[in-house]
Write a protein that holds these residues in place. Sequence first.
Motif, mmCIF file in Angstrom:
data_model
loop_
_atom_site.group_PDB
_atom_site.id
_atom_site.type_symbol
_atom_site.label_atom_id
_atom_site.label_comp_id
_atom_site.label_asym_id
_atom_site.label_seq_id
_atom_site.Cartn_x
_atom_site.Cartn_y
_atom_site.Cartn_z
ATOM 1 N N GLU A 48 0.536 -1.227 0.291
ATOM 2 C CA GLU A 48 -0.019 0.043 -0.095
ATOM 3 C C GLU A 48 0.904 1.334 0.102
ATOM 4 O OE1 GLU A 48 -2.158 3.411 1.165
ATOM 5 O OE2 GLU A 48 -0.472 2.534 2.596
ATOM 6 N N ARG A 49 2.017 1.356 0.841
ATOM 7 C CA ARG A 49 2.683 2.450 0.838
ATOM 8 C C ARG A 49 3.503 2.690 -0.461
ATOM 9 N NH1 ARG A 49 1.364 6.283 3.439
ATOM 10 N NH2 ARG A 49 -0.741 5.247 2.701
ATOM 11 N N ASN A 52 0.892 4.064 -2.757
ATOM 12 C CA ASN A 52 0.656 5.364 -2.322
ATOM 13 C C ASN A 52 1.609 6.372 -2.648
ATOM 14 O OD1 ASN A 52 0.339 7.674 0.132
ATOM 15 N ND2 ASN A 52 -1.839 6.930 -0.191
ATOM 16 N N THR A 85 -6.569 12.639 2.375
ATOM 17 C CA THR A 85 -6.112 11.184 2.651
ATOM 18 C C THR A 85 -5.698 10.661 4.080
ATOM 19 O OG1 THR A 85 -5.204 11.247 0.400
ATOM 20 C CG2 THR A 85 -4.423 9.614 1.887
ATOM 21 N N TYR A 113 -9.607 0.808 -3.816
ATOM 22 C CA TYR A 113 -8.403 1.249 -4.036
ATOM 23 C C TYR A 113 -7.986 1.063 -5.347
ATOM 24 C CZ TYR A 113 -3.733 3.298 -1.881
ATOM 25 O OH TYR A 113 -2.800 3.800 -1.556
ATOM 26 N N SER A 156 -7.855 8.191 -2.211
ATOM 27 C CA SER A 156 -7.923 8.795 -0.707
ATOM 28 C C SER A 156 -8.826 8.205 0.087
ATOM 29 C CB SER A 156 -8.180 10.437 -1.089
ATOM 30 O OG SER A 156 -8.036 10.867 0.214
ATOM 31 N N THR A 159 -7.809 4.897 1.175
ATOM 32 C CA THR A 159 -6.618 4.542 2.037
ATOM 33 C C THR A 159 -7.434 5.384 3.633
ATOM 34 O OG1 THR A 159 -5.242 5.705 0.513
ATOM 35 C CG2 THR A 159 -4.514 6.044 2.754
ATOM 36 N N LYS A 163 -5.695 2.228 6.186
ATOM 37 C CA LYS A 163 -4.594 2.449 6.925
ATOM 38 C C LYS A 163 -4.808 2.405 8.288
ATOM 39 C CE LYS A 163 -1.183 4.084 6.663
ATOM 40 N NZ LYS A 163 0.462 3.550 7.071
#
Length: 585
Positions: A48-49, A52, A85, A113, A156, A159, A163
């Motif tokens: 994911e990071r 992103n 986000t 996503y 956004s 996320t 997260k």
Amino acid sequence: MELEKRKEVDEQKWVYDSSIDHKANIPLRSSTGVWKAAKFIIAIEFSERLTNYGIATSLIIYITKVIQQDLKIAASNVNYWSGVTTLMPLIGGFVADAHLGRFYTVFVSTIVYILGLILLTLSWFLPSLKPCNEAVCHEPRKVHEVVFYIAIYLISIATGGHKPALESFGADQFDDDHSEERRKKMSYFNWWGCGLCSGVLLGVTLIVYVQDHVSWGVADIVLTAVMTMSLVILILGRPFYRYRVPTGSPLAPLLQVLVAAIRKRNLQCPSNSAELYEVPKSQMKRGRLLCHTNKLVFLDKAAIVESTEENSAEKKNPWRLQTVTKVEELKLILNMIPLWMATLPFGICVAQTTTFFIKQGTTLDRHIGNGFQIPSAWIYGLSPIGMFISLTIYEKILVPVLRKMTGNERGVNILQRIGIGMVFSLTSMVVAAMVERKRLDLVDRNPLKGSLTMSVFWLVPQFLIIGLGDGFTLVGLQEYFYDQVPDSMRSLGIAFYLSVVGAASFISSLLITLVDHLTGKAGRSWFGKDLNSSRLDKFYWLLAGITAANMLLYVLLAKRYSYKKVQRNMAAADCNQGDPVASMT
């Protein structure tokens, strides 16, 4: 004696922390949770990071080059997107805690996503949605801009659920009441940070290289594949996870405490806290009891018992009577608010790394060796490298040494760790101001070449220093907001941490607008059409001054802060003997 021994053996075999396994049974300790589950979750965070930051670090480049917005407007749009986000997790965290549960929140968010990434990819390849027909876009299509913003804001929103639910889901794999697992949880946040750094580093190097040297569309295809793989990993780890059943809105009991305290505002609090109402620990089906504290004593009135009858109407009305634990949970949230505000200047400093820091790189000489030109966003990779270095030193050197010196399981408490990182963020702003001043001097001396005679590696110190600070402050904030919120709202706790950076991004945009207005009226705005006509050095000095003043407030608040203290034994007297969970913080 034999009975206690059997109980201890039973607790070693099974996990009694309100978790369930994937079949809705009490989890078996040997086959669920801890690292066997956390490794899947850290791998998902890595994916994911990577995705992103592959988008975020090049966002200002895309908006200025493809959509062709002015620097000031582009920086504000990036800050707005970053703000949304990192504020959306407040909604996502609530949904995870109250309704969907953390696993299913991550599952649904990942699908959203992927849909956003697919739309982003189509906006580049689909003829009717492409920026323009020509090789060079002199005036990009409005439809492309609209679809582009819809796509990134879908990401956004995704996320926002992904997260807070994922990180708290990972921490849920460790039992707070088991000493060995509790120590492993402290390492989990550091390893989580390492997984995050690795994803960020690959996102700002490999993905950005593809964006610069192949095409934005191909990079979007890669990101879509990465997030699809993360969905597969999430499903594969399902038998190993420990799950927390959502218990409804975690905010309603807090409101009930406030209403009950107001209703009993004219009553006198008893001198002995044992007279306040609490459910016996032996009667609790799930959750933990908190110890009474002497702060915000007005709220204690919510736990004053007016009727001595066991089954009185008062005891059945949560808007009239609440337990000491619920009162203390509200105190925890209220005590966090000043500290949350005191970390905002740190977030404002971090917000500059994905906007002005990267834009600075576009004005410098980025050539290496035989003419190879590195993408300007690559320089951001130094930030996760700095974070990785600080996490490694902290986990492998500082913590073992400080544990022996202080007797504290953590080495240093959470707020001290956060404060150390703030010193680094202040230093990075000072260094950034000096480097920008040097760059502007070169522009003044040679307007034709500008700062192209200055190497991009002059930006290394400011990125590296703020990355070192992230290893202390960002990871410390994650641990603080997960650990110190009520057990029923830990996804919201992670959302509170993320909202620091989100709110700071909005404040950064407002600050830019305000400074632009004030300096423009004075004669020359600090934010011109491009960097060479701007005065970012003065803006960095302003941020350094704000951070320095704020640190004084933070130190005062940290010294007065009382950490969450959990009853470990059957009697409340345990609270007066020092609690292991409290001492570790």
